[in-house]
Design an enzyme around this catalytic site. Sequence first.
Site, PDB file in Angstrom:
ATOM      1  N   HIS A   1      -3.568   0.322   1.816  1.00 29.43           N
ATOM      2  CA  HIS A   1      -2.902   1.236   0.882  1.00 29.43           C
ATOM      3  C   HIS A   1      -3.278   0.763  -0.525  1.00 29.43           C
ATOM      4  O   HIS A   1      -2.613  -0.108  -1.084  1.00 29.43           O
ATOM      5  CB  HIS A   1      -1.385   1.200   1.065  1.00 29.43           C
ATOM      6  CG  HIS A   1      -0.924   1.552   2.444  1.00 29.43           C
ATOM      7  ND1 HIS A   1      -0.501   2.820   2.792  1.00 29.43           N
ATOM      8  CD2 HIS A   1      -0.819   0.801   3.572  1.00 29.43           C
ATOM      9  CE1 HIS A   1      -0.150   2.835   4.069  1.00 29.43           C
ATOM     10  NE2 HIS A   1      -0.340   1.617   4.567  1.00 29.43           N
ATOM     11  N   ILE A   2      -4.335   1.314  -1.073  1.00 32.34           N
ATOM     12  CA  ILE A   2      -4.807   0.864  -2.384  1.00 32.34           C
ATOM     13  C   ILE A   2      -3.961   1.462  -3.512  1.00 32.34           C
ATOM     14  O   ILE A   2      -4.014   1.024  -4.653  1.00 32.34           O
ATOM     15  CB  ILE A   2      -6.310   1.183  -2.541  1.00 32.34           C
ATOM     16  CG1 ILE A   2      -7.114   0.439  -1.464  1.00 32.34           C
ATOM     17  CG2 ILE A   2      -6.832   0.799  -3.923  1.00 32.34           C
ATOM     18  CD1 ILE A   2      -6.993  -1.077  -1.509  1.00 32.34           C
TER      19      ILE A   2
ATOM     20  N   HIS B   1      -7.324  -0.097   7.569  1.00 35.13           N
ATOM     21  CA  HIS B   1      -5.965   0.292   7.164  1.00 35.13           C
ATOM     22  C   HIS B   1      -5.530  -0.460   5.914  1.00 35.13           C
ATOM     23  O   HIS B   1      -5.093  -1.612   5.977  1.00 35.13           O
ATOM     24  CB  HIS B   1      -5.003   0.004   8.319  1.00 35.13           C
ATOM     25  CG  HIS B   1      -3.616   0.503   8.107  1.00 35.13           C
ATOM     26  ND1 HIS B   1      -2.793   0.844   9.163  1.00 35.13           N
ATOM     27  CD2 HIS B   1      -2.877   0.729   7.000  1.00 35.13           C
ATOM     28  CE1 HIS B   1      -1.621   1.245   8.687  1.00 35.13           C
ATOM     29  NE2 HIS B   1      -1.661   1.174   7.365  1.00 35.13           N
TER      30      HIS B   1
ATOM     31  N   ASN C   1      -0.530   7.920   1.691  1.00 35.79           N
ATOM     32  CA  ASN C   1       0.831   7.980   1.140  1.00 35.79           C
ATOM     33  C   ASN C   1       0.904   7.393  -0.263  1.00 35.79           C
ATOM     34  O   ASN C   1       1.559   6.394  -0.525  1.00 35.79           O
ATOM     35  CB  ASN C   1       1.842   7.308   2.080  1.00 35.79           C
ATOM     36  CG  ASN C   1       1.482   5.884   2.443  1.00 35.79           C
ATOM     37  OD1 ASN C   1       0.323   5.509   2.481  1.00 35.79           O
ATOM     38  ND2 ASN C   1       2.498   5.092   2.718  1.00 35.79           N
TER      39      ASN C   1
ATOM     40  N   LYS D   1      -4.059  10.406   8.940  1.00 35.53           N
ATOM     41  CA  LYS D   1      -2.994   9.451   9.253  1.00 35.53           C
ATOM     42  C   LYS D   1      -1.764  10.238   9.682  1.00 35.53           C
ATOM     43  O   LYS D   1      -1.304  11.151   8.985  1.00 35.53           O
ATOM     44  CB  LYS D   1      -2.665   8.603   8.023  1.00 35.53           C
ATOM     45  CG  LYS D   1      -1.468   7.659   8.202  1.00 35.53           C
ATOM     46  CD  LYS D   1      -1.755   6.573   9.223  1.00 35.53           C
ATOM     47  CE  LYS D   1      -0.594   5.600   9.367  1.00 35.53           C
ATOM     48  NZ  LYS D   1      -0.364   4.782   8.177  1.00 35.53           N
TER      49      LYS D   1
ATOM     50  N   ASP E   1      -3.273  -3.796   6.733  1.00 34.52           N
ATOM     51  CA  ASP E   1      -2.169  -2.924   6.315  1.00 34.52           C
ATOM     52  C   ASP E   1      -1.673  -3.360   4.932  1.00 34.52           C
ATOM     53  O   ASP E   1      -0.475  -3.465   4.673  1.00 34.52           O
ATOM     54  CB  ASP E   1      -1.033  -2.937   7.337  1.00 34.52           C
ATOM     55  CG  ASP E   1       0.068  -1.922   7.015  1.00 34.52           C
ATOM     56  OD1 ASP E   1      -0.178  -0.997   6.218  1.00 34.52           O
ATOM     57  OD2 ASP E   1       1.191  -2.065   7.553  1.00 34.52           O
TER      58      ASP E   1
ATOM     59  N   HIS F   1       3.445  -3.548  -3.618  1.00 38.25           N
ATOM     60  CA  HIS F   1       4.536  -3.024  -4.443  1.00 38.25           C
ATOM     61  C   HIS F   1       4.694  -3.941  -5.651  1.00 38.25           C
ATOM     62  O   HIS F   1       4.332  -5.120  -5.606  1.00 38.25           O
ATOM     63  CB  HIS F   1       5.845  -2.963  -3.657  1.00 38.25           C
ATOM     64  CG  HIS F   1       5.803  -2.015  -2.507  1.00 38.25           C
ATOM     65  ND1 HIS F   1       5.830  -0.647  -2.656  1.00 38.25           N
ATOM     66  CD2 HIS F   1       5.718  -2.234  -1.163  1.00 38.25           C
ATOM     67  CE1 HIS F   1       5.775  -0.064  -1.476  1.00 38.25           C
ATOM     68  NE2 HIS F   1       5.700  -1.006  -0.550  1.00 38.25           N
TER      69      HIS F   1
ATOM     70  N   PRO G   1       9.245  -1.384   2.031  1.00 43.98           N
ATOM     71  CA  PRO G   1       8.556  -2.248   2.987  1.00 43.98           C
ATOM     72  C   PRO G   1       7.073  -2.370   2.661  1.00 43.98           C
ATOM     73  O   PRO G   1       6.466  -1.453   2.113  1.00 43.98           O
ATOM     74  CB  PRO G   1       8.768  -1.531   4.324  1.00 43.98           C
ATOM     75  CG  PRO G   1       8.887  -0.087   3.944  1.00 43.98           C
ATOM     76  CD  PRO G   1       9.555  -0.061   2.601  1.00 43.98           C
TER      77      PRO G   1
END
Length: 390
Positions: A56-57, A54, A88, A136, A259, A263, A277
């Site tokens: 988010h690249i 899990h 996402n 997902k 996870d 950002h 988040p």
Amino acid sequence: MMILWIMGKAYLSKEIRDVCINFDRRIKEIKSICKPDIALPKGTLILPGAIDLHTHIRGLKLAYKEDVVSGTSEASYGGITLIGDMPNSVPFVNTMETITAKLREFEYYSRVDYFVYSGVTKDLKKVDKFPIAGYKIFPEDLEKEETLEVLKSMKLKILHPEVPLALRGNRKLRLNIWYEIGALYYVKGYQNVHITHATNIRTVRLAKELGFTVDITPHHLLVDREKECLTKVNPPIRDTNERLWLLQAINEVDTVVSDHAPHASFEKQQPYEICPPGIAALSFTVPFILTLVSKGIISIDRAVELISTNPARILNIPYGEIKENNYANFTIIQFKDWRYSTKYSKVIETPLDGFPLRASIYMTIIQGKVGSLEGEVFPVKGINPFGENK
């Protein structure tokens, strides 16, 4: 491709022993004596390459937050040799076109092995044929008709466990643990479902009771509540009591994931109510799990299950064990004290900065090539084990 021998202490067949491993892209032979091409220093230990289910690249139009080079370099630096990327991004990844774009970006730039998930899609018949690991399911998807069809897919389904109601109104609603637990009943009875980033022991135990696999994150164990945007994450950080109970689940969960949710600094500096988040500490997981071994909290057997063997089993791919014909991906560690910080990620500040660790990454080997050595990452070419470029 060059065939190499590496010699050192290695974890295989639930034992630590001195071995020689012969490999190119896959492991060819394991024996006790050889003339090594790579001789490791004392105090190192060869483990099966670590896997993170899990992350988010980002990339694509969100590359200002993190791109494939920076994200996968951070993975290799942290001992991760295979990552799973969530959909996402911008554009959202759930069509043939967007999946192709995401896979192409990884194929060109990834410095570790990789796979991607699609989001819930209305074009399931076509998307299901693509070289993806699975789907997902986000909280808002639980109200969509097409989610019922996605749940019937034979591929892996990963659920973010919060009911749709948790997305509405004040953020304080998300602090209700039952909004997390209740989400599992939406997918009850379906096969090949994985529950990700469980934040409390009730979710973990219900997931196992319902026949699902389940993971937790280090930050849901270690970070002390949501105090500012830096610690804001979904599902939210729980109170101290819940976190202590969750630590007991380290012997019940199937794996631990980062996870990794990067950002830009200017986004995380916005007021708490509107900032995005996410905690980005991809390189923390493996040293943290091995620190638990050093402290006697878990065994080395359990550590390897959490970071290597179990995620490979969940994905049903030839990783996660040092044995002949598996991919030659190794995470080579040392037990020594240091304090955590990111190095290659575009995120330079995390709530885990300065955390004292007792294990570090000496080297990663990815597809038979040295991916990192003592903190320096090299531009090896990762593959998609679900794709045609094996």
